[in-house]
Design a protein around this motif. Structure first.
Motif, PDB file in Angstrom:
ATOM      1  N   GLY A   1     -30.839 -29.536   0.467  1.00 61.18           N
ATOM      2  CA  GLY A   1     -31.226 -28.572  -0.557  1.00 61.18           C
ATOM      3  C   GLY A   1     -30.112 -27.619  -0.909  1.00 61.18           C
ATOM      4  O   GLY A   1     -29.883 -27.315  -2.091  1.00 61.18           O
ATOM      5  N   ARG A   2     -29.401 -27.141   0.101  1.00 58.92           N
ATOM      6  CA  ARG A   2     -28.314 -26.188  -0.154  1.00 58.92           C
ATOM      7  C   ARG A   2     -27.153 -26.850  -0.881  1.00 58.92           C
ATOM      8  O   ARG A   2     -26.564 -26.261  -1.801  1.00 58.92           O
ATOM      9  CB  ARG A   2     -27.844 -25.573   1.168  1.00 58.92           C
ATOM     10  N   VAL A   3     -26.802 -28.059  -0.487  1.00 61.98           N
ATOM     11  CA  VAL A   3     -25.685 -28.755  -1.132  1.00 61.98           C
ATOM     12  C   VAL A   3     -25.998 -29.012  -2.603  1.00 61.98           C
ATOM     13  O   VAL A   3     -25.158 -28.791  -3.485  1.00 61.98           O
ATOM     14  CB  VAL A   3     -25.370 -30.078  -0.396  1.00 61.98           C
ATOM     15  N   CYS A   4     -27.221 -29.469  -2.892  1.00 63.28           N
ATOM     16  CA  CYS A   4     -27.598 -29.727  -4.291  1.00 63.28           C
ATOM     17  C   CYS A   4     -27.564 -28.442  -5.113  1.00 63.28           C
ATOM     18  O   CYS A   4     -27.053 -28.432  -6.240  1.00 63.28           O
ATOM     19  CB  CYS A   4     -28.997 -30.334  -4.344  1.00 63.28           C
ATOM     20  N   SER A   5     -28.104 -27.370  -4.568  1.00 63.64           N
ATOM     21  CA  SER A   5     -28.098 -26.096  -5.282  1.00 63.64           C
ATOM     22  C   SER A   5     -26.678 -25.647  -5.568  1.00 63.64           C
ATOM     23  O   SER A   5     -26.359 -25.166  -6.669  1.00 63.64           O
ATOM     24  CB  SER A   5     -28.841 -25.044  -4.455  1.00 63.64           C
ATOM     25  N   LEU A   6     -25.803 -25.820  -4.600  1.00 65.21           N
ATOM     26  CA  LEU A   6     -24.411 -25.403  -4.751  1.00 65.21           C
ATOM     27  C   LEU A   6     -23.702 -26.242  -5.816  1.00 65.21           C
ATOM     28  O   LEU A   6     -22.973 -25.706  -6.662  1.00 65.21           O
ATOM     29  CB  LEU A   6     -23.702 -25.538  -3.397  1.00 65.21           C
TER      30      LEU A   6
END
Length: 562
Positions: A86-91
């Motif tokens: 989730g964090r990688v996609c958001s970034l």
């Protein structure tokens, strides 16, 4: 720009795989999104995902799940935790928004190089460094909103091939529809900015009548369709929510007053303090670093920095008067979010993610105007007697302040308190034990192969954190301890009303073959009155059995029929 990307990623990289256990980072909102990502990754992509915390129909549609689909697709291809995916996609989506922002700025008469410098300041803002790596829809909504604005302004400016103009309008239409579906409040800010800029262009008569009519007509059509699609989705979501005894409390009509806030809220000093604390200081970390830096004596310079900042913006704006209206459009669009959706911005820090870029870009659009700088250098080098030493001195000072704003923005991130918020080892002992116990609890509970097991839980408020960690369906109950409700009759009435609805939902679930298997209490000392708990369980013909776990901050007990 490369350095800005590097600084931003260096902040995010060490924390990509941390548990979603940070109360300051709205863990309840992040786990709600993480539940959807995990379900889509395990069961395949569908339109609706389960939110197992408010009873049947076990869904609570909020946003159109574009971000969740993207993250779930990645989760199927890599062996990462849901938190990391989730964090990688958001970034990545945040990083993809920057080229769109550069496109937007070039539509407002900035060169690509100048636009890149301004856009870099967005990446360096503490808000975009912190919330840009959250497991939330904010980056996705921002990406489509900026894409809509960039294409909309480009379509007004473009006067070449008709097919290319239609293509630009189609991009605006696609981005507008997706922005409105993903998060209508973020799209509303972008839409407001476009309206203001179009008004400025009308006033300045920069485009011809025919060209203006065709361009604006196409843009109006794209915008109306986007808003209509957003409204259709909200109506569809409301119809689903209305089928549940508890989910009906989350329809747009039920939340209308809460979302928009009251006039009384807008008149409180605390409300306007949010503009400063969560707005200006996050956009211009100069003030944040002076206030929270390691050298506390620097805080005395804060008023001086504020005055210098205001004078700098005014000085540069008056040197290029055509920038004044554009700057005001940026400023008003920035303020429109918290002015319209007052309570949302007042309660949720992450809502400022939708509009803070407008203030950042607006300020640097003015103070880094290359035309003003060129004329200033010419003035300083000239020996004209018409330019006094005071004028030369003021020019040098304002130019130094404008440079300093960028330098401090680039360096102030390390003084920011956000730098500690997401680190799990910064949590208190009770909080850490609480989440560690919850993460391991699912392995100690009875198997739930038929997905008919339901757990009651009590906490500070309704949250998807519990079902996310224990991987079971849940119902939130309010067993608030007397000292938490003392002197607040409204809170007691709300709790009683909510618990009556939960009781009715639990009885209905039992009749349909569900099992109320256990009760989970977060911080039971503060949020649980044993007497109220006993009365509540008796109303369901249940009593406590074996305790699975008990600490000062966390308790889980199995339930059985009386």
């Amino acid at each position: 720009m490369a350095l800005a990307y590097l600084v931003n990623f260096s902040r995010a990289a060490p924390e990509l795989d941390l548990p979603l256990a940070n109360p300051y980072a709205h863990a309840h909102r992040q786990t709600q999104t993480a539940i959807a990502i995990r379900q889509y990754a395990e069961d395949g992509l569908t339109l609706l995902h389960e939110i197992p915390t408010f009873g049947e129909p076990w869904v609570l549609p909020m946003e159109f799940p574009v971000y969740q689909w993207v993250a779930a697709t990645l989760a199927r291809r890599v062996d990462w935790s849901i938190e990391k995916v989730g964090r990688v996609c958001s970034l990545i989506i945040l990083y993809a928004s920057i080229p769109l922002l550069i496109w937007l700025l070039t539509s407002l008469d900035r060169t690509p190089q100048q636009a890149s410098c301004i856009a870099a300041m967005v990446l360096l803002s503490p808000t975009y460094q912190f919330w840009g790596r959250s497991v939330m829809i904010e980056s996705t909504a921002l990406f489509f909103s900026i894409g809509y604005v960039a294409a909309a302004l480009s379509s007004l400016r473009y006067d070449g091939d008709r097919l290319i103009r239609v293509g630009i309008l189609l991009i605006a239409l696609l981005c507008g529809i997706l922005a409105a579906l993903v998060k209508i409040t973020t799209f509303a800010v972008a839409f407001g900015f476009v309206v203001l800029v179009v008004a400025v262009k009308f006033w300045k008569r920069e485009i011809g009548v025919r060209q203006r009519g065709v361009a604006v007509g196409g843009l109006v059509l794209a915008t109306v369709v986007s808003i209509l699609c957003g409204r259709i989705w909200v109506g569809y979501a409301d119809r689903i929510k209305e089928t549940g005894l508890l989910t009906v409390k989350s329809t747009s009509a039920s939340l209308h007053d809460w979302n928009y806030g009251t006039l009384a809220l807008r008149l409180t000093p605390e409300y306007w303090r949010r503009f400063w604390d969560w707005g200006v200081q996050e956009a211009m970390p100069t003030f944040q670093s002076l206030q929270w830096g390691p050298d506390r004596w620097l805080s005395a310079l804060n008023p001086l920095a504020i005055v210098a900042f205001v004078l700098c913006v005014v000085w540069f704006a008056t040197r290029e008067r055509k920038n004044i209206l554009i700057f005001l459009a940026f400023l008003l669009a920035f303020a429109s979010g918290p002015l319209v959706f007052a309570n949302l911005y007042f309660e949720h820090t992450y809502y400022w993610y939708a509009n803070l870029w407008l203030l950042i870009v607006g300020v640097f659009y003015v103070v880094w105007d290359p035309g003003v700088w060129s004329r200033a250098f010419v003035q300083l080098r000239s020996g004209s007697p018409h330019v006094s030493i005071v004028q030369r001195g003021a020019t040098v000072v304002m130019m130094l302040i404008a440079i300093g704003l960028g330098l401090v923005t680039a360096g102030a991130w390390k003084f920011h308190e956000y730098s500690d918020w997401q680190a799990f080892d910064k949590l208190g002992r009770d909080e850490k034990n609480n989440w560690l116990a919850m993460r391991s609890l699912s392995e100690k509970l009875p198997k739930d192969d038929d997905r008919k097991g339901v757990y009651l839980y009590t906490a500070a408020g309704a949250t998807p954190e519990v079902p996310y960690f224990i991987r079971r369906r849940t119902l939130y109950v309010r067993l608030t301890a007397p000292e938490m409700s003392q002197g607040n009759a409204l809170r007691v009435d709300e709790a009683s009303s909510w618990n009556r609805a939960v009781t009715a939902e639990a009885i209905s679930l039992q009749q349909k073959g569900y099992r109320i298997e256990g009760i989970i209490e977060l911080f039971p000392k503060y949020f649980v009155d044993p007497q109220v708990r006993r009365s509540f369980l008796e109303s369901l013909s249940l009593e406590e059995g074996e305790e699975v776990i008990k600490t000062e901050s966390f308790r889980c007990a199995m339930l059985k029929r009386m």
